[in-house]
Design an enzyme around this catalytic site. Structure first.
Site, mmCIF file in Angstrom:
data_model
loop_
_atom_site.group_PDB
_atom_site.id
_atom_site.type_symbol
_atom_site.label_atom_id
_atom_site.label_comp_id
_atom_site.label_asym_id
_atom_site.label_seq_id
_atom_site.Cartn_x
_atom_site.Cartn_y
_atom_site.Cartn_z
ATOM 1 N N CYS A 2 -11.178 27.792 -2.814
ATOM 2 C CA CYS A 2 -12.608 28.187 -2.542
ATOM 3 C C CYS A 2 -13.463 28.763 -3.645
ATOM 4 C CB CYS A 2 -12.683 28.715 -1.050
ATOM 5 S SG CYS A 2 -12.055 27.773 0.175
ATOM 6 N N ARG A 50 -16.437 25.866 0.315
ATOM 7 C CA ARG A 50 -15.034 25.451 0.757
ATOM 8 C C ARG A 50 -14.612 24.220 0.121
ATOM 9 N NH1 ARG A 50 -12.865 23.749 6.824
ATOM 10 N NH2 ARG A 50 -10.635 24.239 6.009
ATOM 11 N N GLY A 365 3.920 23.703 -13.753
ATOM 12 C CA GLY A 365 4.830 24.561 -14.140
ATOM 13 C C GLY A 365 4.530 25.715 -14.937
#
Length: 630
Positions: A2, A50, A365
């Protein structure tokens, strides 16, 4: 995932201006396109955008506690919220939702400022507590999620998930901070806790900030966590080998909770491939994998990504972009809000753009290189440190200091003849040498680049002070651990995580980072350095334990990175744009630069005498920022 924002009137009980807070919040619509709302009480206004990931039907924000005492706006994910929720239920707390946001609220009511110690995840949040008449801000331990703030001259405290949120307040002062300009031309980003602006800050990773109504000056943020630097005995290679897969798998597993499509970035390198391998063993459905490649073999890793995708039968999505994909240049300045010079922001933007077409959440990663010593520069640093140990500093400093000054910068020469930076580093102590080796423009280069008037304003300030500040905490560690710690406190958060957050949120994509699970970091960082860098191989133990999961040509090939052909761009399709931007009116009138040196950098590069592409890109991004800030 958000965007959050807020205004706290420290010296009166009025309600903040709704139009201003709306303007601030609307500037981060991209971070949360699914919903947005506001909360107002005397002296406080909270705003939220949101992106729904968990408890999609519930958990609206701003969210008030069941007893109406506290209200929160929150950006991030708490991976242990179910366990915490049950713990708090057992203590008698009520819950009206099934998500992680309300768990933080009740954790605050139970533990106050210590609530952060109970949270496992990535987060930036602000809690207004009416009964205590205070505002509490917190940022996660590694700095995965951003949080900016400023105290305005009129006594209003403003905060937000991006710097543009603060800039959209009409009383925000856009005066630049001289020291951070020096920092930027060293690092390529503005390191925490500062921003490019004189009166605004980033809340540092692992820190909280508590503001009481009526305060006259900002309190110092409080650190609640740091990368561990004290341990009774380092983990041996065997101990690291025996425990790594189980701990890493668990860090991946807890990040697979979502009520929306989830997948992973797959570059074909060790780290993203390791994440995909763990995901494939943890879920019954095929993993959604997303890769981009370039139409030039020199920059393309898609063959290796395809190997991993085929091995684990993933739903693989791939997009090939042109190596001359430089149409994003002007957009980057708007995306990052302050000067930011990592050119891999371009392919990162593209892979996020492509991934969002398939998933809403992606695992990456990032963080493995810092945690397990994967960067090539660690090997070079260790080699230099071995030589430094042969001679005391009183001998090295004059001897190699002279060689460093006299030796020319031979970018065109074979690598073994490019010794200027090495000579300079050998004349320094461990921290200064590492700073010199990673700087985009070294101290001597910045000295030539900056104008006399600007250097006078700096009054002797040098970006090395950033490293000195962090280095004081780890002077007892070996040189490799010192370098890794410095990177975690600066490069990881200021460059890598900033790049991924802005690029992903520009497309409303949530990125989760299992290598930066704080429990994994606390355990793995205590490993003996020889377990990470051995026989010239970085991430030695990580690669060894991944051998049953990944092919050797993925594990042990030369690291390619997410590069773009800057040197060719600046001698070809971008040479005119480069000159126009770097010698523009806004740059020449800024007062920061020695114009003759600017022209020299451009000319030497165009003629092929030197590879100044990194310096020129850094200048180009600064010029783009100045244009928007003028």
């Amino acid at each position: 995932m958000c965007g959050i924002a807020g205004i706290y009137l420290l010296h009166n009980q009025h309600k903040p201006d709704h139009q201003i807070l709306s303007l601030m919040n609307d500037s981060q619509l991209h971070r949360g396109p699914d919903a947005g709302d506001y909360f107002y009480q005397p002296s406080i206004g909270l705003a939220h955008r949101r992106l729904s990931i968990i408890d999609i039907a519930g958990s609206p924000q701003p969210m008030q506690s069941a007893n109406q005492q506290a209200c929160i706006v929150f950006n991030g994910e708490i991976y242990n919220y179910r366990e915490l929720r049950q713990q708090l239920l057992d203590k008698g707390y009520k819950f009206n939702t099934n998500g992680d946001t309300e768990t933080i609220l009740n954790a605050w009511l139970e533990w106050g400022e210590d609530c952060v110690h109970h949270l496992r995840g990535m987060f930036a949040f602000a809690i207004w507590d009416a009964s205590r008449n205070c505002l509490f801000l917190a940022r996660d331990r590694l700095g995965i999620k951003p949080l900016f703030y400023s105290l305005l001259d009129n006594g209003q405290f403003v905060f937000g998930s991006e710097l543009k949120v603060l800039r959209n307040h009409p009383d925000f002062v856009k005066q630049l901070r001289d020291s951070t300009i020096e920092d930027y031309f060293s690092f390529g980003y503005v390191p925490e806790p500062y921003t490019i602006y004189q009166h605004s800050y980033k809340l540092s990773p692992g820190h909280t900030l508590l503001l009481q109504h009526g305060i006259k000056a900002l309190p110092e943020p409080k650190q609640y966590w740091d990368v561990p630097t004290q341990w009774q005995q380092p983990l041996s290679e065997q101990q690291l080998s025996e425990g790594l897969i189980a701990r890493f798998r668990e860090a991946v597993d807890i990040r697979l909770v979502a009520e929306v499509p989830l997948g992973a970035f797959l570059s074909g390198g060790v780290d993203s491939s390791a994440v995909v391998a763990m995901m494939a063993g943890l879920q019954s459905d095929p993993v959604n994998t997303c890769s981009i490649g370039f139409d030039s073999p020199k920059f393309n890793e898609t063959d290796f990504a395809r190997q991993v995708a085929a091995r684990y039968n993933t739903h693989h999505h791939e997009n090939i972009v042109s190596q001359n994909d430089f149409e994003l240049l002007d957009k980057l300045a708007d995306l990052y809000d302050e000067p930011y010079a990592d050119s891999s922001a371009i392919p990162t933007y593209r892979v996020c753009q492509m991934a969002r077409q398939q998933v809403t959440v992606a695992l990456s990663g990032d963080g493995a290189d810092e945690l397990f010593a994967g960067y090539r520069r660690y090997k070079l640093h260790q080699q230099e440190e071995s030589f430094r140990n042969m001679l005391p500093l009183v001998i090295r400093k004059p001897l190699f200091g002279i060689l460093g000054k006299l030796y020319p910068k031979l970018d065109w020469a074979p690598r073994f003849l490019r010794a200027k930076t090495t000579f300079q580093s050998l004349a320094m102590d461990t921290v200064a040498a590492y700073h010199n080796s990673i700087a985009i423009l070294r101290t001597d280069q910045r000295d030539r680049l900056f104008s006399s008037a600007f250097k006078q304003r700096l009054n002797g300030y040098n970006s090395l002070q950033v490293f000195r500040r962090h280095g004081e905490k780890v002077s007892h560690l070996d040189p490799m651990k010192i370098a890794q710690y410095l990177d975690m406190k600066t490069y990881l958060v200021g460059d890598i995580l900033t790049k991924v957050d802005r690029a992903s949120m520009a497309h409303s994509l949530e990125v989760r980072v299992p290598f930066l699970d704080h429990k994994l970091v606390e355990w793995a960082f205590s490993a003996d350095s020889s377990a990470n860098l051995k026989d010239g191989v970085g991430k030695y133990t990580l690669k060894k334990v991944l051998q049953p999961y990944l092919p050797d040509d993925v594990l042990y090939r030369k690291k390619m990175g997410f590069a773009v052909p800057l040197a060719e761009w600046f001698r070809g399709p971008l040479k005119h744009k480069l000159q126009d931007k770097l010698l523009s009116e806004v740059m020449l009138n800024s007062g920061y630069f020695n114009v003759a040196e600017l022209k020299q950098l451009i000319d030497d590069h165009k003629r092929g005498l030197k590879d100044n592409s990194a310096s020129l890109w850094t200048l180009l991004m600064f010029a783009a920022f100045l244009e928007r800030n003028s």
